[in-house]
Design an enzyme around this catalytic site. Structure first.
Site, PDB file in Angstrom:
ATOM      1  N   GLY A   1      50.143  44.469  47.262  1.00 12.80           N
ATOM      2  CA  GLY A   1      48.652  44.228  46.569  1.00 12.80           C
ATOM      3  C   GLY A   1      49.723  45.849  45.860  1.00 12.80           C
ATOM      4  O   GLY A   1      50.200  46.578  45.106  1.00 12.80           O
TER       5      GLY A   1
ATOM      6  N   GLN B   1      45.900  54.004  42.043  1.00  9.38           N
ATOM      7  CA  GLN B   1      47.331  53.598  41.959  1.00  9.38           C
ATOM      8  C   GLN B   1      48.112  53.584  40.148  1.00  9.38           C
ATOM      9  O   GLN B   1      49.106  54.345  40.878  1.00  9.38           O
ATOM     10  CB  GLN B   1      47.370  52.681  42.668  1.00  9.38           C
ATOM     11  CG  GLN B   1      47.444  52.794  44.223  1.00  9.38           C
ATOM     12  CD  GLN B   1      48.342  51.587  44.972  1.00  9.38           C
ATOM     13  OE1 GLN B   1      47.971  50.612  45.255  1.00  9.38           O
ATOM     14  NE2 GLN B   1      49.257  52.267  45.353  1.00  9.38           N
TER      15      GLN B   1
ATOM     16  N   CYS C   1      52.843  51.937  51.583  1.00 11.11           N
ATOM     17  CA  CYS C   1      52.245  52.131  49.964  1.00 11.11           C
ATOM     18  C   CYS C   1      52.623  52.691  49.225  1.00 11.11           C
ATOM     19  O   CYS C   1      53.398  53.672  49.439  1.00 11.11           O
ATOM     20  CB  CYS C   1      51.099  53.531  50.695  1.00 11.11           C
ATOM     21  SG  CYS C   1      49.771  53.484  48.873  1.00 11.11           S
ATOM     22  N   LEU C   2      52.773  52.114  48.166  1.00  8.25           N
ATOM     23  CA  LEU C   2      53.653  52.018  46.770  1.00  8.25           C
ATOM     24  C   LEU C   2      53.042  53.923  46.680  1.00  8.25           C
ATOM     25  O   LEU C   2      54.179  54.376  45.946  1.00  8.25           O
ATOM     26  CB  LEU C   2      53.462  51.305  45.625  1.00  8.25           C
ATOM     27  CG  LEU C   2      53.688  50.398  46.324  1.00  8.25           C
ATOM     28  CD1 LEU C   2      53.564  48.944  44.888  1.00  8.25           C
ATOM     29  CD2 LEU C   2      55.061  50.370  46.171  1.00  8.25           C
TER      30      LEU C   2
ATOM     31  N   HIS D   1      43.954  47.223  53.251  1.00  8.55           N
ATOM     32  CA  HIS D   1      44.342  48.211  52.665  1.00  8.55           C
ATOM     33  C   HIS D   1      43.899  48.548  51.437  1.00  8.55           C
ATOM     34  O   HIS D   1      43.660  49.568  50.407  1.00  8.55           O
ATOM     35  CB  HIS D   1      45.716  47.786  52.797  1.00  8.55           C
ATOM     36  CG  HIS D   1      46.987  49.149  51.909  1.00  8.55           C
ATOM     37  ND1 HIS D   1      47.671  49.924  52.468  1.00  8.55           N
ATOM     38  CD2 HIS D   1      47.141  49.395  51.476  1.00  8.55           C
ATOM     39  CE1 HIS D   1      48.638  50.346  52.201  1.00  8.55           C
ATOM     40  NE2 HIS D   1      48.345  50.285  50.553  1.00  8.55           N
ATOM     41  N   GLU D   2      44.195  47.978  50.254  1.00  6.85           N
ATOM     42  CA  GLU D   2      43.230  47.987  48.757  1.00  6.85           C
ATOM     43  C   GLU D   2      42.388  48.455  49.062  1.00  6.85           C
ATOM     44  O   GLU D   2      41.902  49.144  47.525  1.00  6.85           O
ATOM     45  CB  GLU D   2      44.034  46.652  47.752  1.00  6.85           C
ATOM     46  CG  GLU D   2      45.315  45.858  47.722  1.00  6.85           C
ATOM     47  CD  GLU D   2      46.447  46.725  48.064  1.00  6.85           C
ATOM     48  OE1 GLU D   2      45.974  47.762  46.800  1.00  6.85           O
ATOM     49  OE2 GLU D   2      47.562  46.911  48.605  1.00  6.85           O
TER      50      GLU D   2
ATOM     51  N   HIS E   1      42.078  51.637  49.426  1.00  7.79           N
ATOM     52  CA  HIS E   1      42.416  52.784  47.693  1.00  7.79           C
ATOM     53  C   HIS E   1      40.851  52.848  46.887  1.00  7.79           C
ATOM     54  O   HIS E   1      40.874  53.724  46.793  1.00  7.79           O
ATOM     55  CB  HIS E   1      43.483  52.554  47.324  1.00  7.79           C
ATOM     56  CG  HIS E   1      44.740  52.122  47.378  1.00  7.79           C
ATOM     57  ND1 HIS E   1      45.281  53.385  47.881  1.00  7.79           N
ATOM     58  CD2 HIS E   1      45.567  51.550  47.943  1.00  7.79           C
ATOM     59  CE1 HIS E   1      46.342  53.283  47.879  1.00  7.79           C
ATOM     60  NE2 HIS E   1      46.672  52.069  48.678  1.00  7.79           N
TER      61      HIS E   1
HETATM   62  O1  GNR Z   1      53.305  47.144  49.785  1.00  7.84           O
HETATM   63  C1  GNR Z   1      52.604  47.670  50.065  1.00  7.84           C
HETATM   64  N1  GNR Z   1      53.059  46.850  51.612  1.00  7.84           N
HETATM   65  C2  GNR Z   1      52.180  46.314  52.261  1.00  7.84           C
HETATM   66  C3  GNR Z   1      52.366  46.417  53.717  1.00  7.84           C
HETATM   67  C4  GNR Z   1      52.012  47.161  54.467  1.00  7.84           C
HETATM   68  C5  GNR Z   1      50.413  46.940  54.777  1.00  7.84           C
HETATM   69  C6  GNR Z   1      50.008  47.105  53.413  1.00  7.84           C
HETATM   70  C7  GNR Z   1      50.538  47.509  52.686  1.00  7.84           C
HETATM   71  S1  GNR Z   1      50.418  47.445  50.591  1.00  7.84           S
HETATM   72  C8  GNR Z   1      51.463  48.383  49.988  1.00  7.84           C
HETATM   73  C9  GNR Z   1      51.149  48.066  48.284  1.00  7.84           C
HETATM   74  C10 GNR Z   1      50.433  49.370  48.158  1.00  7.84           C
HETATM   75  O2  GNR Z   1      50.322  50.625  48.051  1.00  7.84           O
HETATM   76  N2  GNR Z   1      49.034  48.615  48.108  1.00  7.84           N
HETATM   77  O3  GNR Z   1      48.278  49.841  47.764  1.00  7.84           O
HETATM   78 NI    NI Z   2      48.154  51.367  49.086  1.00 13.40          NI
END
Ligand code: GNR
Ligand code: NI
Length: 195
Positions: free
Chosen positions: A66, A71, A114-115, A156-157, A160
């Site tokens: 995601g 980001q 998270c990236l 999670h997204e 953000h």
């Molecule tokens: O790549 C991602 N893997 C992930 C794994 C478990 C829960 C959430 C994520 S999202 C993350 C990419 C990211 O930072 N998206 O904002």
């Molecule tokens: Ni993230």
């Protein structure tokens, strides 16, 4: 004969899609842009569709499941998600102004990364199933139900978009350890381990 041989340049020229691809820079914490509440998109136009395409390519390249617009420095309510595994057919979701309209009472812990918090992973507990409404890249309203990794990724997204990172769901002690580590890495020019 020699004239039949194709140079590596020919293979690149045959793939205009790759040449048109735009990889965006992913912002790494700590950064004030990751803590801001994002604003709704008023009209889904060609620029919005282009941004979502570029965000998806950036996400696949990373790789990640995601990516949220903040980001990549765009403080708008736009996310992309694809939880298909490598080798599986891609299932990209492009979501504008996503809203959670239902969550299950059942919650489940899942390890998150998270990236914007590279190489950091912790367990986060969230609702197991959700219903989300959003507008797609063609400005069409959509509503989907998600569970498992897809539900985790969408939540999670969407965090953000509120300036919330997964470390905001864990203990202050663990959060501070992770954020201090990332601050130190920025100060030292993000040197790789062992370098
Ligand atoms: O790549 C991602 N893997 C992930 C794994 C478990 C829960 C959430 C994520 S999202 C993350 C990419 C990211 O930072 N998206 O904002
Ligand atoms: Ni993230």
């Amino acid at each position: 004969m020699a004239g039949d041989r194709r140079s590596p340049i020919d293979a690149i020229a045959d793939r205009p899609y790759v040449l048109a691809m735009a990889l965006l820079d992913i912002i790494v914490a700590p950064d004030p842009r990751l803590k801001r509440k994002c604003t709704p998109v008023t009209t889904v136009d060609a620029a919005t569709a282009r941004l979502m395409k570029d965000m998806l390519e950036t996400m696949y390249d990373a790789p990640g499941v995601g990516l949220a617009a903040p980001q990549v420095g765009v403080l708008k309510r736009i996310i992309v998600v694809d939880t298909a595994r490598e080798g599986e057919t891609r299932r990209p979701l492009k979501m504008v102004n996503p809203e959670i309209v239902w969550t299950s009472d059942e919650q489940k812990p899942h390890e998150e990364g998270c990236l914007s918090l590279p190489d950091e992973y912790e367990m986060v507990t969230r609702p197991d199933r959700i219903r989300v409404k959003y507008v797609d890249e063609t400005n069409t309203p959509q509503e989907i139900e998600a569970d498992g990794l897809l539900a985790v990724a969408i939540q999670h997204e969407m965090d953000h978009l509120e300036g919330v990172l997964f470390v905001d769901h864990i203990s202050t002690l663990k959060r501070n350890i992770i954020l201090r580590r990332l601050t130190k890495q920025k100060k030292h020019g993000n040197r790789a381990v062992g370098e």
